[in-house]
Design a protein around this motif. Structure first.
Motif, PDB file in Angstrom:
ATOM      1  N   ALA A   2      -5.981  -0.473  -2.806  1.00 49.14           N
ATOM      2  CA  ALA A   2      -4.728  -0.974  -2.429  1.00 49.14           C
ATOM      3  C   ALA A   2      -3.840  -0.227  -1.633  1.00 49.14           C
ATOM      4  N   PHE A   3      -3.915  -0.308  -0.377  1.00 51.81           N
ATOM      5  CA  PHE A   3      -3.059   0.668   0.596  1.00 51.81           C
ATOM      6  C   PHE A   3      -1.781  -0.001   0.683  1.00 51.81           C
ATOM      7  N   GLY A   4      -0.839   0.259  -0.399  1.00 50.75           N
ATOM      8  CA  GLY A   4       0.517  -0.089  -0.278  1.00 50.75           C
ATOM      9  C   GLY A   4       0.664  -1.635   0.442  1.00 50.75           C
ATOM     10  N   ARG A   5       1.346  -1.941   1.429  1.00 45.31           N
ATOM     11  CA  ARG A   5       1.531  -3.302   1.604  1.00 45.31           C
ATOM     12  C   ARG A   5       0.578  -3.769   2.883  1.00 45.31           C
ATOM     13  N   ALA A   6      -0.653  -2.988   2.819  1.00 48.53           N
ATOM     14  CA  ALA A   6      -1.732  -3.660   3.803  1.00 48.53           C
ATOM     15  C   ALA A   6      -1.940  -4.929   3.567  1.00 48.53           C
ATOM     16  N   ALA A   7      -2.079  -5.653   2.335  1.00 47.95           N
ATOM     17  CA  ALA A   7      -2.731  -6.857   2.245  1.00 47.95           C
ATOM     18  C   ALA A   7      -2.012  -7.555   1.112  1.00 47.95           C
ATOM     19  N   PRO A   8      -2.185  -9.161   1.368  1.00 50.29           N
ATOM     20  CA  PRO A   8      -1.423  -9.913   0.459  1.00 50.29           C
ATOM     21  C   PRO A   8      -1.918  -9.614  -1.016  1.00 50.29           C
ATOM     22  N   LEU A   9      -2.934  -9.321  -1.164  1.00 47.78           N
ATOM     23  CA  LEU A   9      -3.756  -9.034  -2.637  1.00 47.78           C
ATOM     24  C   LEU A   9      -3.098  -7.953  -3.409  1.00 47.78           C
ATOM     25  N   ASN A  10      -2.454  -6.828  -2.541  1.00 45.89           N
ATOM     26  CA  ASN A  10      -1.980  -5.878  -3.198  1.00 45.89           C
ATOM     27  C   ASN A  10      -0.691  -6.013  -3.776  1.00 45.89           C
ATOM     28  N   LEU A  11       0.146  -7.049  -3.546  1.00 44.65           N
ATOM     29  CA  LEU A  11       1.095  -7.522  -4.233  1.00 44.65           C
ATOM     30  C   LEU A  11       0.851  -8.053  -5.683  1.00 44.65           C
ATOM     31  N   GLU A  12      -0.227  -8.618  -5.787  1.00 37.79           N
ATOM     32  CA  GLU A  12      -0.740  -9.317  -7.073  1.00 37.79           C
ATOM     33  C   GLU A  12      -1.160  -8.071  -8.080  1.00 37.79           C
ATOM     34  N   TYR A  13      -1.736  -7.173  -7.407  1.00 37.81           N
ATOM     35  CA  TYR A  13      -2.001  -5.902  -8.044  1.00 37.81           C
ATOM     36  C   TYR A  13      -1.029  -5.267  -8.709  1.00 37.81           C
ATOM     37  N   GLN A  14       0.147  -5.221  -7.952  1.00 41.78           N
ATOM     38  CA  GLN A  14       1.285  -4.284  -8.205  1.00 41.78           C
ATOM     39  C   GLN A  14       2.083  -5.440  -9.350  1.00 41.78           C
ATOM     40  N   ARG A  57       5.914  -4.364  -4.022  1.00 41.68           N
ATOM     41  CA  ARG A  57       6.441  -5.386  -4.781  1.00 41.68           C
ATOM     42  C   ARG A  57       8.178  -5.260  -5.048  1.00 41.68           C
ATOM     43  N   LYS A  58       8.714  -4.211  -5.068  1.00 48.53           N
ATOM     44  CA  LYS A  58      10.009  -3.990  -5.261  1.00 48.53           C
ATOM     45  C   LYS A  58      10.822  -4.661  -4.208  1.00 48.53           C
TER      46      LYS A  58
END
Ligand code: B12
Ligand code: SF4
Length: 540
Positions: free
Chosen positions: A356-368, A504-505
């Protein structure tokens, strides 16, 4: 406007190196945008010194002693190198700017070490930075155009920088080109899933190819389009009108759904020699690979037939997989990939660990949101040396057991020999062998085995992976120190740590009042005061 001495640095590596692979390949990994930035800065009347840093040069000696403004383009894996360089150039009085994938994915962090951090970058953004050119410290300005640029300087305009870079490639030279931005697909793990597809000017593309034919005897072109061939007929028409068959070799990343038999025939005719389709998963993303609802072994058979068909037309095919997706559980996904290796022995499988590269992809928000992101330093975020998302359906030990098993299978002498026999042309044949026995195959097996051993025996590593601590194990710290070499001394304080929940924050907090605003109307300042990021306390 004052005439500035501008430095542009394209980082294609994460530190100094002497490796054979780096000597042969690194200059061929050069990015397009740093060259574009060089062209735009000169067009605005400034003096530009350009360097593509492949790890072999003395980077600091490559730029003039005195530079007013330094642009650095970096992937996240090279972020620490970029931070160290920024620190060094700032100490000599320069203003520094970061652009590229790291700037797009981790702007909150990058602002601590650069005066400007750029997201989408068009000529107006560059013009604004040149005009402003001021130190912004302690927190840099985050600027971004509203969308991807409508046009980019082509090969003809970039040639001065392309030529300088390719002189560093001793064996073969790949010219970077691009004909489109964004993608119509919506793979939720991908940075381009939310960026609309947009072709660039096809006429200019034809003109560039003609120009290239006059400059280089038998050019090789690497297309940097996120998904090559979406407007297939227009694109191939632009190529075919300019290039007689067989005069240029092409390399492209394309989704399987675009690689139908008629398309393959056309691609072969037009000189395509290397294709990199993404398979990603046996259980997910069926629309991208044109397998619809087929999953599991059905999908393996279908994809493997498809890949073998591609190999009848294209000499070199790399199939990309993501390991550790949430749709995977148990041994089956790995066993299915092994079956694929058997059924398509001519393809080179490229494995990426879910990242998960920070804010690269929408899915990253779910992981966070699910607290699944580990704070590995950026240096390890290259899809292999660390997986920064805790797998949903595996323990770390089980996961790495499967990864080791699959990697060993893929790079066993039996598989290497099968690949060698099935591949018909000379360079692809040996390329496969070299990749298998070098750091990519054997090297990774050794690395994963060492990591797996530590998951049993190294208390620091266990606690870090178990998210009991964010203190970096010595195993990782030592690697960074070694990789950065003399630049380790320039690594700014705090650079080893980043807030892996910053995305996320930012989403959860109301936009802060009084955010500093860029002056050009095209600019979208995305700055958020650091105070608001830090107020939320430690990341884990
Ligand atoms: C083409 C491509 C490659 C090519 C070319 C690489 C290169 N040096 O450019 C190859 C195949 C070599 C490659 C390799 C890798 N890649 Co790659 N690649 C891409 C891809 C598909 C397109 C990028 C692109 O050129 N877009 C076109 C440009 C014009 O648009 P852009 O990237 O959005 O850039 C905009 C801004 O960021 C800005 N900008 C970009 N660069 C710069 C530089 C400066 C100085 C400035 C001011 C602005 C600026 O301007 C642009 C216009 O708005 C992206 C995925 C994607 N769909 O975007 C992945 C992607 C960039 N790659 C990725 C990764 C991880 C890798 C590898 C580490 C994979 C691996 N394990 O080997 C290597 C690293 C290679 C290296 N260090 O150079 C990640 C990067 C994530 C990250 N934060 O680091 C991406 C995002 C894919 C993903 N996983 O989501 N890649
Ligand atoms: S097809 Fe490729 S470029 Fe397009 S969204 Fe999916 S992974 Fe990204």
């Amino acid at each position: 406007m004052r005439r500035l001495r501008v430095g542009v640095v394209d980082l294609v590596t994460k530190g100094p190196t002497r490796a054979l692979y780096a000597r042969v390949m690194n200059a061929n990994l050069a990015s397009i945008m740093p060259q574009v930035v060089g062209v735009w800065c000169e067009a605005e009347g400034h003096d530009v010194s350009f360097v593509c840093y492949t790890g072999l040069e003395h980077i600091v000696d490559e730029l003039p002693e005195q530079v007013d403004l330094v642009f650095i383009g970096a992937f996240t894996e090279a972020a620490l190198l970029a931070y160290a360089l920024s620190n060094l150039f700032r100490s000599r009085g320069a203003v520094t700017v970061l652009g590229g994938p790291h700037a797009r994915c981790y702007p909150e962090d990058a602002r601590k070490y650069f005066d400007y951090v750029l997201g989408f970058t068009d000529r107006a953004v560059i013009r604004e930075v040149l005009r402003d050119c001021a130190p912004n410290r302690p927190m840099g300005l985050h600027l971004a155009a509203r969308q991807q640029p409508r046009e980019l300087p082509g090969v003809r305009e970039r040639w001065k920088f392309i030529g300088a870079t390719l002189r560093k490639a001793p064996l073969f030279k790949i010219v970077p080109m691009i004909g489109s931005l964004g993608c119509p697909y919506t793979c939720s793990f991908c940075i381009d899933s939310v960026v609309p597809y947009q072709p660039l000017d096809f006429e200019m593309l034809s003109d560039d190819l003609r120009f290239l034919l006059r400059r280089v005897r038998h050019p090789r072109v690497g297309w940097h389009d996120p998904n090559f061939g979406v407007r297939f007929d227009d694109y191939l028409e632009a190529i075919d009108t300019a290039v007689p068959p067989g005069r240029i070799d092409f390399i492209a990343e394309s989704s399987l759904s675009l690689l139908s038999e008629p398309h393959l025939q056309r691609l072969r005719h037009s000189g395509f020699k290397v294709l990199l389709p993404g398979v990603e998963s046996w259980y997910d993303l069926g629309n991208k690979s044109a397998t619809g609802l087929h999953t599991g072994m059905n999908k393996v058979r279908q994809i493997s037939e498809h890949v073998n068909r591609i190999l009848r037309y294209i000499p070199y095919v790399q199939t990309n997989f993501v390991l550790g997706l949430d749709s995977d559980s148990g041994a089956e996904p790995f066993e299915l990939t092994k079956r694929f290796v058997d059924l398509s022995p001519g393809a080179f499988p490229g494995y990426s660990l879910l990242s998960a590269f920070g804010r690269a992809a929408p899915l990253n928000l779910e992981y966070q949101r699910a607290n699944r992101v580990l704070p590995f330093p950026f240096h390890f975020l290259d899809n292999n040396r660390a997986m920064n998302v805790r797998p949903k359906n595996y323990s770390w030990r089980d996961f790495y057991d499967h990864v080791i098993d699959l990697t060993r299978y893929t790079f066993s002498w039996r598989a290497i020999l099968n690949r060698f026999r099935t591949t018909r042309t000379v360079i692809p044949r040996w390329m496969n062998v070299i990749r298998a026995v070098s750091s990519e195959g054997f090297g990774r097996i050794a690395y994963y085995i060492e990591l797996r051993r530590r998951l049993d025996a190294d208390r620091q590593v266990q606690r870090y992976f178990g998210q009991e601590t964010t203190e970096l194990p010595a195993f990782y710290l030592d690697q960074i120190r070694k990789d950065l070499g003399p630049l380790w001394e320039w690594l700014p304080e705090g650079a080893l740590n980043h807030d892996s929940y910053a995305y996320r924050k930012c989403q959860e907090e109301p936009p802060p009042a009084g955010v500093h605003s860029g002056s050009a109307s095209t600019l979208r300042p995305e700055a958020r005061p650091e105070a608001s990021l830090q107020r939320r306390g430690p990341s884990l």
